[in-house]
Design an enzyme around this catalytic site. Structure first.
Site, PDB file in Angstrom:
ATOM      1  CG  ASP A 186       5.225  -9.077   1.650  1.00  0.00           C
ATOM      2  OD1 ASP A 186       5.167 -10.161   2.271  1.00  0.00           O
ATOM      3  OD2 ASP A 186       4.688  -8.034   2.071  1.00  0.00           O
ATOM      4  CE  LYS A 187       0.799 -14.325   2.858  1.00  0.00           C
ATOM      5  NZ  LYS A 187      -0.423 -14.430   3.728  1.00  0.00           N
ATOM      6  CG  HIS A 188      -1.713  -8.205   1.048  1.00  0.00           C
ATOM      7  ND1 HIS A 188      -1.535  -7.686   2.310  1.00  0.00           N
ATOM      8  CD2 HIS A 188      -3.011  -7.949   0.719  1.00  0.00           C
ATOM      9  CE1 HIS A 188      -2.665  -7.127   2.717  1.00  0.00           C
ATOM     10  NE2 HIS A 188      -3.581  -7.282   1.772  1.00  0.00           N
ATOM     11  CB  SER A 189      -3.622 -13.161   2.787  1.00  0.00           C
ATOM     12  OG  SER A 189      -4.931 -13.544   3.122  1.00  0.00           O
ATOM     13  CB  SER A 248      -6.442   0.450  -0.035  1.00  0.00           C
ATOM     14  OG  SER A 248      -6.211   0.102   1.301  1.00  0.00           O
ATOM     15  NE  ARG A 281     -11.906   2.142   0.396  1.00  0.00           N
ATOM     16  CZ  ARG A 281     -11.058   1.098   0.373  1.00  0.00           C
ATOM     17  NH1 ARG A 281      -9.789   1.269   0.669  1.00  0.00           N
ATOM     18  NH2 ARG A 281     -11.492  -0.093   0.046  1.00  0.00           N
ATOM     19  CE  LYS A 338      -2.640  -0.835   3.055  1.00  0.00           C
ATOM     20  NZ  LYS A 338      -3.865  -1.108   3.774  1.00  0.00           N
ATOM     21  CE  LYS A 339       1.677  -6.040   1.985  1.00  0.00           C
ATOM     22  NZ  LYS A 339       2.441  -6.954   2.845  1.00  0.00           N
ATOM     23  CB  THR A 341       0.262 -11.036  10.144  1.00  0.00           C
ATOM     24  OG1 THR A 341      -0.347 -11.785   9.103  1.00  0.00           O
ATOM     25  CG2 THR A 341       1.656 -11.569  10.409  1.00  0.00           C
TER      26      THR A 341
HETATM   27  N1  URA Z   1      -7.202  -4.315   2.831  1.00  0.00           N
HETATM   28  C1  URA Z   1      -6.636  -3.107   2.648  1.00  0.00           C
HETATM   29  O1  URA Z   1      -5.515  -2.864   3.051  1.00  0.00           O
HETATM   30  N2  URA Z   1      -7.344  -2.183   1.998  1.00  0.00           N
HETATM   31  C2  URA Z   1      -8.586  -2.390   1.524  1.00  0.00           C
HETATM   32  O2  URA Z   1      -9.158  -1.495   0.928  1.00  0.00           O
HETATM   33  C3  URA Z   1      -9.151  -3.639   1.738  1.00  0.00           C
HETATM   34  C4  URA Z   1      -8.434  -4.602   2.386  1.00  0.00           C
END
Ligand code: URA
Length: 436
Positions: free
Chosen positions: A82-85, A185, A170, A189-190, A122
């Site tokens: 996967d990719k995360h931005s 964080s 937070r 999830k990833k 997205t």
């Molecule tokens: N995106 C996230 O999912 N978590 C963060 O803490 C910052 C950006």
């Protein structure tokens, strides 16, 4: 919780290190509610002020990942990457990247977020496609991945639930800006997606989560190290967010740009960032031996229409109306479209992404609060981008608005965000740094 939170907080406050069991216990308390808001807030502030050791950050990430379901895709024989931005204005890369990389034989299980503040999400862009469903159960997500090589879904309460409570705490305790907390964080999830590899797109610049390059580099290093310690292959690119990506800004307008890109009509910056990230994904998946070969594969699949076929298949499977591929007007359009004309000749001297991001939120295309509804049709289309020549009266940009008053207010701000000067200014490097 077995450990007393005040004792753990005191130790963290005084610069001590927490053990794996203590961190797991704390995260259990976050999810089962036995940890109070004050105790969680104090913990987050202690981490924000004193940091975490690399080992603590890995343990926090894994504990947060394990707070919910961790997917496995045993029925999918391909490598899962996967990719995360970290997000920005006009960042619609995922919509193009997922079918591109899937067309090359990599499975892409992509769980994404909604937009908040000036950066888009997205899931909101996909929601602009009539019928498209992103509220998939974990089982359906796995089926879609198996059927068409990639699946796009929003984060459900089943995935890393600890992050939901921690992120919202937070937000209200001034502890968002902490590298260990951001790392845990994002990665919790990833990692729950069941991936073998992850390519991170960490953006730096005016409209980025990390505005300063040194902060973006610190985040990249942390995510790469923690991701690898968690057993996943990780590569990261630092990319520019000092200007928007592409020309369409706003949900349906960005989907329109993707539909055009699938047919080969793609702005250079969007093409460049998409191919750079895609090539890294192919390398991590082991389906290409080097970056030039990976890029050549992706370019060919794009040119030959295979990527569009893959996009069409996913649209059909996830309930979207595939006719949008031949007729983008089916996405709908805002009632007021106003051209902003150049008041003088010259070159576009700046395109301020942060101000444009705020304009889109104020037009209704983004959220100020997590509960806000989003108008899919509003936004801005850049007729000219940084450094392009323009003559008096020529269109600089188009504002798409719900009302004439909103269009007029936005037009003034867009014109100010895109000044015209006498010298041609060129954009710096789009990909500023690579860690692989
Ligand atoms: N995106 C996230 O999912 N978590 C963060 O803490 C910052 C950006």
């Amino acid at each position: 919780m077995q450990n007393h939170p005040a004792r753990l907080n005191r130790r963290k406050r005084d610069g001590g290190e927490l053990t794996r069991d203590e961190i797991r216990d704390f995260v259990t308390g976050v999810v089962d509610g036995s940890l109070g808001d004050a105790q969680l807030g104090a913990f987050l502030m202690a981490v924000c002020c004193n940091g975490m050791t690399p080992t603590e950050t890995v343990e926090l990430t894994l504990a947060m990942r394990d707070s919910g379901r961790v997917l496995r895709h045993d029925a999918v024989p391909r490598a899962k990457v996967d990719k995360h931005s970290t997000g920005g204005v006009g960042d619609k890369v995922s919509l193009l990247l997922a079918p591109l990389v899937a067309a090359a034989g990599v499975a892409v299980p992509m769980i994404s977020g909604r937009g908040l503040g000036h950066t888009g999400g997205t899931i909101d862009k996909l929601a602009a496609i009539p019928g498209y469903r992103t509220d998939l159960s974990c089982e359906r997500f796995q089926q879609v991945l198996q059927e068409c090589g990639y699946a796009m879904a929003g984060a459900s309460a089943e995935i890393a639930p600890a992050d939901r409570r921690m992120y919202s705490t937070r937000d209200v305790t001034g502890t968002v800006e902490s590298i260990p907390l951001i790392t845990a964080s994002i990665l919790s999830k990833k990692l729950a997606e069941g991936i073998d590899g992850l390519v991170m797109d960490v953006k730096a610049g005016r409209a980025a989560f990390m505005q300063r390059e040194e902060d973006a580099v610190a985040l990249m290093e942390s995510i790469v190290a923690v991701g690898r310690a968690a057993g996943v292959k990780v590569a990261a690119l630092l990319t520019d967010m000092d200007h928007p990506l592409g020309r369409g800004l706003g949900n349906a307008l960005e989907v329109t740009e993707i539909l055009q890109a699938l047919d080969g009509d793609c702005p250079d910056d969007l093409r460049e960032v998409t191919l750079a990230l895609g090539a890294e994904m192919l390398l991590l998946a082991g389906v290409a031996t080097d970056l030039p070969a990976a890029r050549a594969t992706l370019e060919q699949l794009w040119r030959d229409g295979v990527v569009k076929q893959c996009f069409r298949h996913n649209l059909e499977v996830q309930g979207g109306d595939p006719r949008v591929l031949d007729d983008a007007s089916l996405l709908g359009r805002a009632p007021h479209v106003v051209a902003i004309k150049a008041a003088r000749p010259g070159f576009v001297a700046d395109v301020d992404p942060l101000e444009l991001g705020h304009v889109i939120v104020d037009l209704g295309g983004g959220r100020r609060q997590p509960t806000d509804a989003v108008d899919p049709h509003v936004g801005v289309v850049l007729a000219k981008t940084l450094g392009e020549a323009i003559t008096t009266g020529e269109a600089l940009a188009f504002v798409h608005a719900r009302t004439a008053a909103a269009a007029a207010a936005a037009s003034k701000r867009v014109a100010a965000a895109m000044p015209i000067g006498d010298k041609r200014r060129r954009r710096g490097a789009l990909v500023k740094r690579r860690m692989a």
